[in-house]
Write an enzyme that holds these catalytic residues in place. Structure first.
Site, short mmCIF file in Angstrom:
data_model
loop_
_atom_site.label_atom_id
_atom_site.label_comp_id
_atom_site.label_asym_id
_atom_site.label_seq_id
_atom_site.Cartn_x
_atom_site.Cartn_y
_atom_site.Cartn_z
NE ARG A 157 -3.71 -0.09 2.60
CZ ARG A 157 -5.01 -0.34 2.39
NH1 ARG A 157 -5.43 -1.57 2.18
NH2 ARG A 157 -5.88 0.63 2.41
CE1 TYR A 160 -4.37 6.88 -3.14
CE2 TYR A 160 -4.65 6.18 -0.87
CZ TYR A 160 -5.08 6.92 -1.96
OH TYR A 160 -6.21 7.70 -1.85
CG ASP A 161 -0.66 4.09 2.52
OD1 ASP A 161 -1.54 4.10 1.64
OD2 ASP A 161 -0.64 3.26 3.45
CG ASN A 205 -15.96 -5.23 -4.09
OD1 ASN A 205 -15.90 -5.04 -5.29
ND2 ASN A 205 -14.97 -5.77 -3.40
CE1 TYR A 219 -11.02 -10.33 -0.40
CE2 TYR A 219 -12.40 -8.36 -0.48
CZ TYR A 219 -11.80 -9.45 -1.11
OH TYR A 219 -12.01 -9.65 -2.45
CB THR A 225 -14.40 0.03 12.35
OG1 THR A 225 -13.19 0.74 12.64
CG2 THR A 225 -14.78 -0.88 13.49
N PRO A 289 -5.90 -1.65 7.17
CG PRO A 289 -6.48 0.59 6.77
CD PRO A 289 -6.14 -0.69 6.08
#
Ligand SMILES: NC(=O)c1ccc[n+]([C@@H]2O[C@H](COP(=O)([O-])OP(=O)(O)OC[C@H]3O[C@@H](n4cnc5c(N)ncnc54)[C@H](O)[C@@H]3O)[C@@H](O)[C@H]2O)c1
Length: 326
Positions: A157, A160-161, A205, A219, A225, A289
């Site tokens: 990731r 992007y991050d 999705n 997933y 959350t 996360p």
């Protein structure tokens, strides 16, 4: 006659097209710069008919010629100044930004440098669409703007991050060195019309799977959350930040603090669509996360902004959009 010119990079994407629509309705001259990497012409097809909107197919990794930007010339209208730049160009969903991670990094880093160069030259205010992903797998919840984050720099990731983190740094350095007027917005998970049904994000999705009565893929155990902000609320917050007092630079969190587990979202979507879908569980992707919830105290105080649309209402509106396009 001088008119207000606004650049929107990524204007054919989900958020960008919703933003362009409001800006055009307000009578601004809007230049949408997009290479259609993840954006879709369908999102801006109605806008293309308006005389105060132009689309330029351009990759922001490359510098852009200002003459192209100033190509609005009709009747007594001649535009020679860029007033505002919204920098939204960047693939936002993991399946898209991980497809070519180097392109993603270049878009965030080289792209913002090209846009900052225009802001410096034209004295425009520039707003960066940053992200809650700068907090990585956060160790505190809710996340406020003083939290420096927990990003795995070598994970899948990170393109992007880390790209978004470097972009924030560049904005603040341009501000300190050249006094460019900057606005940094950290966007939390947003959903609504003009989302790409195939972008693999959780809301799209689930709704698409439910409408087709396919299995709904959760997933992990579904207990992680997320907070979900409806797009009109998000755009309102974005425009308030752009038009805020020159002393406000951010970063400012914009998102909906309502926190839901992914399983709760799946149940809500099944209920609202009346679907026969069943939930199935798949392994959690790397670096996903666990908790994501914005602290929006700053946005409330500085921008007098908070989201209005509840999750149920927003999901119903988004369902209508997906029903029409799939
Ligand atoms: N939607 C969210 O929940 C969310 C959350 C956090 C941050 N953001 C940020 O907001 C912005 C918009 O996100 P979105 O959800 O609309 O994504 P999106 O993928 O729908 O839109 C991104 C747009 O940028 C364009 N683009 C990508 N690379 C480009 C390049 N090199 N040159 C020119 N155009 C390019 C794409 O074609 C697309 O139209 C992104 O910067 C994203 O990181 C979005």
């Amino acid at each position: 006659m001088k008119k207000k010119l606004i650049l929107v990079t990524g204007g054919a994407g989900f958020l960008g097209s919703n933003l362009c629509k409001v800006l055009v309705e307000q009578g601004n001259y809007v230049v949408c710069i997009d290479n259609l990497y993840t954006g879709r012409k369908e999102n801006i097809v109605d806008l293309m008919e308006k005389e105060n909107f132009i689309f330029i197919n351009h990759d922001i990794i490359q510098p852009i010629n200002l003459d192209t930007v100033f190509s609005f010339k009709s009747g007594d209208i001649s535009i020679t100044e860029v007033e505002q730049i919204y920098n939204l160009a960047c693939p936002a969903s993991p399946i898209h930004y991980q497809k070519d991670p180097i392109q993603t990094l270049k878009t965030s880093v080289w792209g913002i440098m090209n846009m900052l160069a225009i802001a410096k030259k034209t004295n425009a205010t520039i707003l960066q669409a940053s992200t809650s992903e700068v907090y990585g797998d956060a160790q505190i919840t809710p996340q406020n703007e003083t939290y420096h984050g927990n990003v795995n720099t070598i994970g899948i990731r990170a393109c992007y991050d880390e790209g978004k983190r470097v972009a924030e740094t560049l904005l603040f350095d341009y501000h300190r060195m050249y006094n460019v007027n900057i606005k940094v917005m950290r966007i939390f998970n947003t959903y609504g019309p003009n989302m790409d049904p195939l972008d693999g994000r959780v809301v799209s999705n689930f709704i698409v799977q439910a409408l087709r009565n396919d299995d709904i893929t959760v997933y992990g155990d579904g207990e992680q959350t997320r907070s979900f902000c409806y797009v009109t609320d998000l755009i309102e917050g974005m425009m308030r930040l752009m038009n805020s007092n020159d002393t406000i630079h951010g970063p400012v969190n914009i998102g909906n603090p309502g926190e839901f587990t992914v399983k709760q979202l799946a149940d809500l979507v099944i209920e609202l669509t009346g679907s026969k879908s069943k939930i199935i569980y798949m392994p959690l992707p790397q670096d996903d996360p666990c908790r994501r919830r914005p602290d929006i105290t700053l946005a409330k105080e500085k921008l007098n902004w908070e989201p209005k649309i509840q999750l149920k209402e927003g999901i119903e509106k988004t369902m209508q959009y997906f029903k029409e396009i799939i």
